[in-house]
Design a protein around this motif. Structure first.
Motif, PDB file in Angstrom:
ATOM      1  N   SER A 440      82.532  88.289  93.173  1.00 51.64           N
ATOM      2  CA  SER A 440      83.591  88.710  92.262  1.00 51.64           C
ATOM      3  C   SER A 440      84.889  87.976  92.578  1.00 51.64           C
ATOM      4  CB  SER A 440      83.800  90.217  92.366  1.00 51.64           C
ATOM      5  OG  SER A 440      84.413  90.532  93.608  1.00 51.64           O
ATOM      6  N   LYS A 475      85.551  92.242  82.966  1.00 54.07           N
ATOM      7  CA  LYS A 475      85.415  93.043  84.185  1.00 54.07           C
ATOM      8  C   LYS A 475      86.566  92.807  85.155  1.00 54.07           C
ATOM      9  CE  LYS A 475      80.378  93.428  84.033  1.00 54.07           C
ATOM     10  NZ  LYS A 475      79.109  93.220  84.785  1.00 54.07           N
ATOM     11  N   GLY A 478      86.511  92.316  89.014  1.00 52.99           N
ATOM     12  CA  GLY A 478      85.097  92.467  89.349  1.00 52.99           C
ATOM     13  C   GLY A 478      84.212  91.410  88.703  1.00 52.99           C
ATOM     14  N   THR A 479      84.809  90.466  87.986  1.00 47.98           N
ATOM     15  CA  THR A 479      84.039  89.425  87.300  1.00 47.98           C
ATOM     16  C   THR A 479      83.401  88.474  88.303  1.00 47.98           C
ATOM     17  OG1 THR A 479      85.548  89.504  85.411  1.00 47.98           O
ATOM     18  CG2 THR A 479      84.152  87.543  85.630  1.00 47.98           C
ATOM     19  N   MET A 480      82.099  88.224  88.133  1.00 50.06           N
ATOM     20  CA  MET A 480      81.400  87.237  88.958  1.00 50.06           C
ATOM     21  C   MET A 480      81.736  85.845  88.434  1.00 50.06           C
ATOM     22  SD  MET A 480      79.813  89.197  91.101  1.00 50.06           S
ATOM     23  CE  MET A 480      78.488  88.239  91.849  1.00 50.06           C
TER      24      MET A 480
END
Length: 597
Positions: A440, A475, A478-480
């Protein structure tokens, strides 16, 4: 804890077995339990044919010997139950032993690979390295099973059966003993000298397959950009053709060795059965004795047949573990001294004192008696042609290499006397091509300080002008980001890297030209963040575009490992024949041509 070292001159079998036995010693209680359980189960199996012979004699004698027949049956059932119970125990124990060892060797190999030199990593495919570790880890599972569950009971059965037969018929015992030894010797010779060399070569091509796959998949963006899918298909096909050829040869040699073993066992069976029939004809063996021999040899034959497979499995496991074990012989890139202390860096004063350094394999030194000082809070630009020594300068500050002579100090501490982890934690780096983990955004920013709170992570992102684009993502933090940050644009990756550097809050900052390939809007945002980041820190900027170092306190101009000019932009530009002025004018001319076009 490092448990293994391969001594110079030892062959791969000795190296791998030594490595394995060292790990067994660290799990001594479990190994002892396995050996005892295997021993008891094997003894029970060896003794069963004795009672089988007694049962046949009792049945042959008639109903008057019924009690003896029932007693023999009871003994056989009890021995069978003991064998089943012991097998359950040693399979339970070996499961625990093997999973512990697999996790340990994978962890140790990973720890060593992480600490190998930057040169080592530059010269090895990541995919090949991963393949070596995972293949060796799973080979350890087969090796443990082969040694403890297969070969150990086989040896015990062969010895026990030979003793049982030799006690009654020495000639028969001698035939079984000599035949068994000859069979094992033949199997070892075939495995080591015939199958193993081919298997070793096949494994090297298996490693290359992993490397070729990882190389193409990692660089898929380049493949697509140049329509190179067909070329990559052809490249992998060529590697797979070599792998297939080498693997076919290995498997065929294994088949040939198996056929030779089966023919040998056929001859041994004829010899044993011929001897027992000869003894029966001479009245030296009863019907029960013949049943004893048949049952005992059936057990021996089964284990001998399997022991050939076990030895092949042993050799295969050794071949598969060779490259993993070799990691323990590979020298570490840079080692902490046994008495290394944590670095105490607050001001960031850097000094190169009569440093001599050359890369391994290079006869000529890049730096020779090289000295320079950088004051606390000073902003330094490094300029020079490719190969002049700029990048090496910052690598030596990070102690990615040890100097050959002289010393490098920060705040008066020789960096060779402090732990590498503590040294690098006090140096923040923003690379030209920042590398992000497939994790993330929050984890990537917090990599500089894992214990940071979410509020601190967001504050660092704001300082780096990254908060706006992160918040706009579905997200958020929290974004990958994808492998190496592929889901982000170049400017976004740079701002994440800057946020990481802000969070590190280190007194020394190294910037490898972070705006050389960005659009004007991203460049403005990053330049603004960089100016904030440099405030109050000792800063070293590797300049690819000289416009970025005009505001530096001092510019060091490198040429062939020497500082040939130094000063601020205004003073250096006044040297009509200076290297800096020549580079600056060339870039200005190229820029003018670009605008004209």
């Amino acid at each position: 804890m490092t448990l293994s070292r391969k001594e110079p001159g030892r062959n791969p079998m000795a190296a791998v077995l030594g490595f394995t036995f060292d790990h067994w010693r660290s799990q001594g209680d479990l190994v002892s339990l396995i050996v005892i359980a295997v021993g008891v189960a094997t003894v029970a199996e060896v003794v069963v044919p004795i009672y089988a012979g007694q049962m046949v004699d009792a049945v042959t004698a008639g109903l008057g010997s019924a009690n003896e027949a029932w007693w023999a049956l009871g003994a056989m059932l009890v021995l069978g139950a003991v064998a089943v119970g012991c097998r359950q125990l040693f399979f339970f124990a070996i499961t625990i032993l093997t999973t512990r060892m697999m996790s340990t060797v994978a962890r140790e190999a990973f720890a060593r690979v992480q600490r190998f030199s930057t040169d080592w990593h530059a010269n090895n495919f990541a995919g090949s390295t991963v393949r070596r570790i995972t293949r060796g880890m799973w080979a350890l599972d087969m090796l443990n099973d082969t040694l403890l569950v297969a070969i150990l009971p086989s040896i015990l059965v062969l010895l026990g059966s030979t003793v049982v037969l030799a006690t009654v018929w020495p000639t028969l015992g001698l035939v079984v003993f000599i035949g068994s030894i000859a069979f094992v010797a033949m199997t070892v010779v075939l495995s080591v000298n015939y199958v193993a060399p081919a298997a070793r070569l096949a494994n090297s091509w298996d490693t290359r397959v992993g490397g070729a796959l990882a190389d193409a998949v990692t660089c898929n963006a380049v493949v697509k950009a140049f329509g190179g899918e067909t070329r990559e298909d052809a490249r992998l096909t060529a590697v797979l053709a070599k792998w297939r050829s080498r693997t076919n040869r290995t498997w065929m040699r294994g088949t040939n060795a198996g056929t030779a073993q089966n023919l040998f066992l056929l001859g041994l069976r004829a010899a044993v059965l011929g001897v027992v029939l000869w003894l029966w004809m001479r009245g030296q063996a009863s019907v029960g004795d013949v049943a004893l021999v048949l049952t005992s040899y059936a057990v021996v034959h089964g284990y001998l047949r399997d022991i050939g497979m076990h030895i092949h499995n042993l050799q295969r496991s050794v071949n598969d573990m060779e490259e993993l074990v070799a990691f323990h012989d590979q020298p570490m890139g840079v080692k902490d001294r046994h008495d290394a202390m944590p670095a105490m860096i607050t001001d960031g004063r850097i000094a190169f004192e009569h440093v001599t350094f050359h890369y391994g394999g290079h006869a000529d030194a890049l730096y020779r008696d090289f000295s320079v000082e950088i004051g606390a809070g000073e902003k330094i630009g490094l300029v020079g042609r490719s190969g002049s020594g700029k990048t090496t300068f910052v690598k030596l500050i990070q102690r990615l290499y040890d100097v050959n002579a002289g010393r490098i100090s920060i705040d008066g501490q020789d960096i060779a006397d402090v732990t590498q982890a503590s040294l690098r934690s006090r140096i923040a780096i923003v690379q030209q091509e920042p590398i992000l983990f497939h994790r993330s955004l929050a984890e990537n920013i917090a990599y500089a300080r894992p214990q940071a709170s979410m509020a601190e992570i967001e504050h660092a992102a704001r300082l780096a002008n990254a908060h706006a684009f992160i918040s706009a993502l579905p997200k958020g933090y929290g974004t990958m980001v994808g492998e190496r940050g592929v889901k982000l644009s170049g400017g976004e990756r740079q701002r994440v890297a800057l946020a990481r550097a802000f969070l590190a809050d280190a007194p020394v900052l190294i910037l490898d030209e972070a705006t050389s390939s960005l659009d004007s809007e991203s460049e403005h945002l990053i330049q603004e963040a960089m100016e904030r980041l440099m405030a109050g820190r000792t800063t070293i900027v590797i300049a690819h575009r000289l416009s970025t170092v005009q505001a530096m306190d001092r510019i060091l101009v490198f040429d062939k490992g020497r500082i040939v000019e130094e000063g601020d932009h205004a003073s250096l530009i006044r040297h009509p024949d200076g290297i800096y002025r020549g580079l600056f004018e060339r870039q200005a001319l190229e820029l003018a041509k670009g605008w004209a076009a």
